[in-house]
Design a protein around this motif. Sequence first.
Motif, PDB file in Angstrom:
ATOM      1  N   GLY A  81       0.422  -0.821  -0.383  1.00  0.00           N
ATOM      2  CA  GLY A  81       0.114  -0.233   0.488  1.00  0.00           C
ATOM      3  C   GLY A  81       1.173   1.214   0.143  1.00  0.00           C
ATOM      4  O   GLY A  81       0.496   2.500   0.344  1.00  0.00           O
ATOM      5  N   TYR A 135      -1.942   4.646 -10.016  1.00  0.00           N
ATOM      6  CA  TYR A 135      -3.056   4.338 -10.241  1.00  0.00           C
ATOM      7  C   TYR A 135      -3.763   3.997  -9.021  1.00  0.00           C
ATOM      8  O   TYR A 135      -4.614   4.412  -8.654  1.00  0.00           O
ATOM      9  CB  TYR A 135      -3.332   2.833 -10.631  1.00  0.00           C
ATOM     10  N   ARG A 136      -3.083   3.320  -7.887  1.00  0.00           N
ATOM     11  CA  ARG A 136      -3.086   3.192  -6.882  1.00  0.00           C
ATOM     12  C   ARG A 136      -3.082   4.533  -5.899  1.00  0.00           C
ATOM     13  O   ARG A 136      -3.439   4.629  -4.302  1.00  0.00           O
ATOM     14  CB  ARG A 136      -1.666   1.868  -6.037  1.00  0.00           C
ATOM     15  N   SER A 137      -2.619   5.279  -6.206  1.00  0.00           N
ATOM     16  CA  SER A 137      -2.689   6.702  -6.065  1.00  0.00           C
ATOM     17  C   SER A 137      -3.952   7.232  -6.417  1.00  0.00           C
ATOM     18  O   SER A 137      -3.796   8.821  -5.731  1.00  0.00           O
ATOM     19  CB  SER A 137      -1.183   7.314  -6.144  1.00  0.00           C
ATOM     20  N   GLY A 138      -4.566   6.870  -6.263  1.00  0.00           N
ATOM     21  CA  GLY A 138      -5.944   7.574  -7.149  1.00  0.00           C
ATOM     22  C   GLY A 138      -5.658   8.461  -8.527  1.00  0.00           C
ATOM     23  O   GLY A 138      -6.224   9.939  -8.759  1.00  0.00           O
ATOM     24  N   GLN A 181      -5.658   7.883 -12.306  1.00  0.00           N
ATOM     25  CA  GLN A 181      -5.772   7.323 -13.478  1.00  0.00           C
ATOM     26  C   GLN A 181      -5.078   7.459 -14.297  1.00  0.00           C
ATOM     27  O   GLN A 181      -4.539   7.357 -15.293  1.00  0.00           O
ATOM     28  CB  GLN A 181      -7.652   6.369 -12.955  1.00  0.00           C
ATOM     29  N   GLN A 189     -10.373   0.082 -15.139  1.00  0.00           N
ATOM     30  CA  GLN A 189     -10.554  -0.041 -13.492  1.00  0.00           C
ATOM     31  C   GLN A 189     -10.559  -1.319 -12.526  1.00  0.00           C
ATOM     32  O   GLN A 189     -11.255  -1.502 -12.224  1.00  0.00           O
ATOM     33  CB  GLN A 189     -11.637   1.182 -13.084  1.00  0.00           C
ATOM     34  N   SER A 190     -10.005  -2.076 -13.787  1.00  0.00           N
ATOM     35  CA  SER A 190     -10.311  -3.428 -12.845  1.00  0.00           C
ATOM     36  C   SER A 190     -10.008  -4.010 -11.952  1.00  0.00           C
ATOM     37  O   SER A 190      -8.834  -2.836 -10.719  1.00  0.00           O
ATOM     38  CB  SER A 190      -8.854  -4.548 -13.476  1.00  0.00           C
ATOM     39  N   ALA A 191     -10.113  -4.096 -10.553  1.00  0.00           N
ATOM     40  CA  ALA A 191     -10.227  -4.356  -9.060  1.00  0.00           C
ATOM     41  C   ALA A 191      -8.869  -5.087  -9.027  1.00  0.00           C
ATOM     42  O   ALA A 191      -8.656  -5.389  -8.253  1.00  0.00           O
ATOM     43  CB  ALA A 191     -11.458  -5.085  -8.736  1.00  0.00           C
ATOM     44  N   LEU A 222      -6.529  -4.887 -10.135  1.00  0.00           N
ATOM     45  CA  LEU A 222      -5.227  -3.085 -10.142  1.00  0.00           C
ATOM     46  C   LEU A 222      -5.124  -3.072  -8.595  1.00  0.00           C
ATOM     47  O   LEU A 222      -3.990  -2.588  -8.175  1.00  0.00           O
ATOM     48  CB  LEU A 222      -5.273  -1.927 -10.374  1.00  0.00           C
ATOM     49  N   ASP A 223      -5.650  -3.415  -7.317  1.00  0.00           N
ATOM     50  CA  ASP A 223      -6.081  -3.430  -6.310  1.00  0.00           C
ATOM     51  C   ASP A 223      -5.180  -3.691  -5.135  1.00  0.00           C
ATOM     52  O   ASP A 223      -4.235  -5.099  -5.435  1.00  0.00           O
ATOM     53  CB  ASP A 223      -7.427  -3.637  -5.682  1.00  0.00           C
ATOM     54  N   ALA A 224      -4.868  -3.364  -4.585  1.00  0.00           N
ATOM     55  CA  ALA A 224      -3.196  -4.408  -3.690  1.00  0.00           C
ATOM     56  C   ALA A 224      -4.253  -5.168  -3.074  1.00  0.00           C
ATOM     57  O   ALA A 224      -4.953  -4.635  -3.056  1.00  0.00           O
ATOM     58  CB  ALA A 224      -3.263  -3.027  -2.431  1.00  0.00           C
TER      59      ALA A 224
END
Length: 286
Positions: free
Chosen positions: A181, A212-215, A217, A253-255, A257-259
């Motif tokens: 994270g 991307y994970r920092s919001g 996109q 915005q695929s899930a 890619l989430d941590a």
Amino acid sequence: MNSLSFRLLGPFEVIDGDGRVLDLGPRKQRAVLAVLALDPGRIVSLDRLIDELWAGEPPSSATATLQSYVSNLRKALEPGRRPRTPPAVLLTREPGYLLSVAPIQVDLARFVSWVEEGRRALGRREHAAALGLLDRALETWRGEPLAEFASYEFAQPVIARLGELRAVAVEDRFDARLAMGDGASCVADLERLVEAYPYRERLWSLLVLALYRSGRQTDALGALRRVRALLDEEMGLLPGPELRRLEQAVLEQSAALDAPAPPETALTAPAPREAALTAPAPQPAP
């Protein structure tokens, strides 16, 4: 076990148990010890050492000169050894010589071991443990490995292999941080690295993921456009399959890619130290 420490990842040095740097003599003499230190505990033949030192064109005095180098190195490595006492570090073993030290006494061996352990921990999703191991590995570097021997054939493949392994370790370290994270704090370092090493596609993938994970996109898509243009203009190539899949996932915005969630039995490790990333490994020629 003797208390000597052999340092190849930077200026070649041997450190004694009191922390003193030993005088190993001139470059050819030092090269003999460097060849042996690359493979501690294994015999290196006399013929190979002569070939490495004189590039296949040895003088008639090569054997005598090499024996003199070995004698001088034994004095440097064991200054307190009594006359006619067998050496304990640099041994004669047919058909050549052997450096009798444990791999842990050689920084190169420790580096490779920690990188491999870190990669295995990463594969098990033990991200904190992986980060700690990769930090330890990267902190062993003091500069370019074997730089003073770069003109010798024995050093060239080792330098290339270690440079690539260090680059992979740096990338794995970011992989672990992103999985924990830590995306936002990775962005600046990754931006610097893609500028320095623009053809390493995995660095671009990590940058896109960090953005991307920092919001961010839009910025992630911008980075994908940058690498696509770079590869097209400089090499006439399309991005590789990993980058293409990543681009599609960002657009959707695929899930995926989430941590990832941490495993139930995640191991702990020391906090990362950023100094390990101040000098990433040289990029192999594309």
